[in-house]
Motif scaffolding. Structure first.
Motif, PDB file in Angstrom:
ATOM      1  N   ILE A   1      63.896  49.265 -39.069  1.00 31.72           N
ATOM      2  CA  ILE A   1      65.027  48.591 -39.705  1.00 31.72           C
ATOM      3  C   ILE A   1      65.744  47.711 -38.683  1.00 31.72           C
ATOM      4  O   ILE A   1      66.157  46.586 -38.980  1.00 31.72           O
ATOM      5  N   ASP A   2      65.891  48.202 -37.464  1.00 32.36           N
ATOM      6  CA  ASP A   2      66.514  47.411 -36.408  1.00 32.36           C
ATOM      7  C   ASP A   2      65.716  46.141 -36.133  1.00 32.36           C
ATOM      8  O   ASP A   2      66.291  45.083 -35.868  1.00 32.36           O
ATOM      9  N   ALA A   3      64.392  46.224 -36.202  1.00 29.08           N
ATOM     10  CA  ALA A   3      63.560  45.038 -35.994  1.00 29.08           C
ATOM     11  C   ALA A   3      63.795  44.001 -37.090  1.00 29.08           C
ATOM     12  O   ALA A   3      63.840  42.798 -36.822  1.00 29.08           O
TER      13      ALA A   3
ATOM     14  N   ALA B   1      70.813  46.532 -33.966  1.00 24.03           N
ATOM     15  CA  ALA B   1      70.858  45.700 -35.153  1.00 24.03           C
ATOM     16  C   ALA B   1      72.082  44.803 -35.137  1.00 24.03           C
ATOM     17  O   ALA B   1      73.160  45.167 -34.678  1.00 24.03           O
ATOM     18  N   ALA B   2      71.917  43.583 -35.652  1.00 28.48           N
ATOM     19  CA  ALA B   2      73.022  42.634 -35.686  1.00 28.48           C
ATOM     20  C   ALA B   2      74.102  43.089 -36.645  1.00 28.48           C
ATOM     21  O   ALA B   2      75.268  42.772 -36.479  1.00 28.48           O
ATOM     22  N   ARG B   3      73.737  43.842 -37.685  1.00 27.68           N
ATOM     23  CA  ARG B   3      74.702  44.359 -38.650  1.00 27.68           C
ATOM     24  C   ARG B   3      74.961  45.832 -38.362  1.00 27.68           C
ATOM     25  O   ARG B   3      74.086  46.544 -37.883  1.00 27.68           O
ATOM     26  N   PRO B   4      76.180  46.329 -38.661  1.00 27.35           N
ATOM     27  CA  PRO B   4      76.440  47.750 -38.398  1.00 27.35           C
ATOM     28  C   PRO B   4      75.592  48.673 -39.262  1.00 27.35           C
ATOM     29  O   PRO B   4      75.290  49.781 -38.881  1.00 27.35           O
ATOM     30  N   LYS B   5      75.207  48.200 -40.474  1.00 28.66           N
ATOM     31  CA  LYS B   5      74.371  48.988 -41.360  1.00 28.66           C
ATOM     32  C   LYS B   5      73.261  48.111 -41.923  1.00 28.66           C
ATOM     33  O   LYS B   5      73.454  46.911 -42.103  1.00 28.66           O
ATOM     34  N   PRO B   6      72.096  48.682 -42.217  1.00 35.65           N
ATOM     35  CA  PRO B   6      71.000  47.870 -42.737  1.00 35.65           C
ATOM     36  C   PRO B   6      71.232  47.495 -44.196  1.00 35.65           C
ATOM     37  O   PRO B   6      71.996  48.142 -44.915  1.00 35.65           O
ATOM     38  N   LEU B   7      70.577  46.423 -44.605  1.00 37.37           N
ATOM     39  CA  LEU B   7      70.634  46.044 -46.004  1.00 37.37           C
ATOM     40  C   LEU B   7      69.853  47.036 -46.851  1.00 37.37           C
ATOM     41  O   LEU B   7      68.870  47.630 -46.412  1.00 37.37           O
TER      42      LEU B   7
END
Length: 416
Positions: free
Chosen positions: A387-389, A401-407
């Motif tokens: 998910i981080d990738a 990750a660029a966002r604090p939580k994944p989509l």
């Protein structure tokens, strides 16, 4: 053009093996003499002698010692350059405040070998398949040695330099090849997107699918290794039997190393051939395998248990796997993503809600107290780095990750 290295095993006859031993002793003598010259010049006159000062003396050395002529000027220069690199590393560590490690004199038995830094003084001839002949030296003293090994780069790969090494009574030659970019490319058979978590119980665990089992090469050979070490402990140091058992232990370790390298090569090749995106976390085996012994004032706890864990970590070859994945992914056009372990914390983060769920090393199941998500610990970690990738696919380099939580859609379908 890119550079690749391939290692071939040499099969010298008795006379050739004796000649290689003689040449190695001469290179060792040159190395020690050059080191002694540098030490004496500084102690007696406060003068630093450079590589070029010692290189300019080589013609006179060959006049006084004709046996050095057969070794070749470039090979002798490379031995002096080897000493110069040792001094450069010493001064670099001094400036960095690290443990310096002053260059030491070497015995002929511990001098690993010698090198030819350019195409002069040697020639490698392939005979098709895995057969080859290595010709080194010049004039009547030249040696033509049978070799075995091959590479995948085809006839366009041109040998640039070689290094001859002696290991456990056997001889090997490492050849540096100049390879066209097209010959380096690897064909990819699939476009999967996979997260992988390297571990001890299973060598590699994926976000989906079966894991790769850990062969545990060292553990399988521990009884045999312990028996050989007990036998050697009963022998007098310096005796023939003590040396013979020492060679047997070294050969056993060498066999384990060969099995490990072969396994990691094949596993990493399959991964990059199958994946368009391959995500894992940054690992530092040197830090992970640090001793728990502590000091006299502050002794460590569970030292023997940590020593066993360290042995398993080093036996798995995680550092070797990362190095191979780096260049093989580039050759196959695979995107390799290395998540920042300290910031992302894959083993502690929940792949479903992205919250931190603390757990000890003994906890092999991930149970999130926030959302109730349950999964095997290593599989959850593999999904987190995948998910981080996805979240950093437009961000150069590695990191969290660029966002604090994944989509949501990325959590729902991380793979093909």
């Amino acid at each position: 053009m890119q550079r690749r290295k391939v290692t071939l095993k040499l099969y010298p006859n008795a006379a050739q093996a004796q000649k290689l031993e003689t040449w190695t002793r001469l290179h060792c003598e040159l190395y020690n003499a050059a080191l002694e010259e540098r030490i004496d010049a500084w102690r007696k006159a406060g003068k630093s002698i450079s590589y070029y000062d010692q290189q300019n003396v080589l013609p006179q050395i060959k006049v006084d010692r004709p046996e050095f002529i057969a070794l070749g000027s470039h090979a002798l220069q490379q031995t002096l350059r080897r000493l110069d690199l040792a001094f450069a590393a010493f001064f670099r560590r001094v400036k960095a405040g690290q443990t310096p490690g002053f260059p030491r004199f070497k015995s002929s038995m511990r001098f690993s070998g010698f090198a030819y830094p350019d195409p002069a003084g040697w020639k490698l001839m392939q005979h098709g398949g895995s057969g080859a002949t290595l010709r080194i030296g010049s004039g009547e003293a030249a040696l033509s040695i049978r070799a075995r090994g091959r590479h995948r780069f085809g006839p366009d790969a041109k040998p640039n330099d070689i290094t001859l090494t002696r290991r456990n009574g056997q001889w090997f030659v490492s050849v540096t090849l100049c390879v066209p970019d097209a010959a380096c490319a690897r064909e990819r058979t699939a476009d999967m997107r996979r997260g992988v978590d390297f571990g001890i119980n299973d060598w590699a665990t994926f976000d989906a699918g079966p894991p790769i089992a850990n062969p545990r090469w060292v553990r399988e050979e521990l009884p045999r290794l312990a028996a050989l070490q007990r036998q050697r402990a009963r022998k007098r140091k310096g005796s023939v039997r003590h040396k013979r058992l020492g060679h047997g232990i070294a050969r056993l370790h060498d066999g384990i190393s060969n099995l490990r390298r072969d396994f990691v090569h094949k596993a990493t090749t399959r991964l990059v051939q199958q994946c368009a995106v391959l995500a894992t976390e940054q690992l530092t085996p040197k830090t992970m395998s640090r001793s728990a012994k502590g000091t006299v004032e502050a002794p460590g706890r569970r030292v023997r248990q940590k020593a066993g864990l360290n042995r398993e970590i080093l036996s798995a070859g995680f550092g070797m796997a990362h190095q191979m994945l780096t260049y093989k992914a580039e050759e196959a056009g695979t995107r390799l993503h290395l998540s920042n372990t300290r910031q992302l914390k894959p083993s502690q983060r929940c792949a479903a809600c992205w919250e931190i769920a603390p757990k000890t090393l003994a906890d092999r199941m991930h149970v999130c107290p926030h959302c109730g998500h349950t999964a095997p610990r290593d599989r959850n970690s593999a999904l987190v780095v995948l998910i981080d990738a996805f979240n950093t696919q437009d961000t150069p380099g590695t990191g969290v990750a660029a966002r604090p939580k994944p989509l949501t859609r990325q959590r729902a379908s991380p793979g093909p």
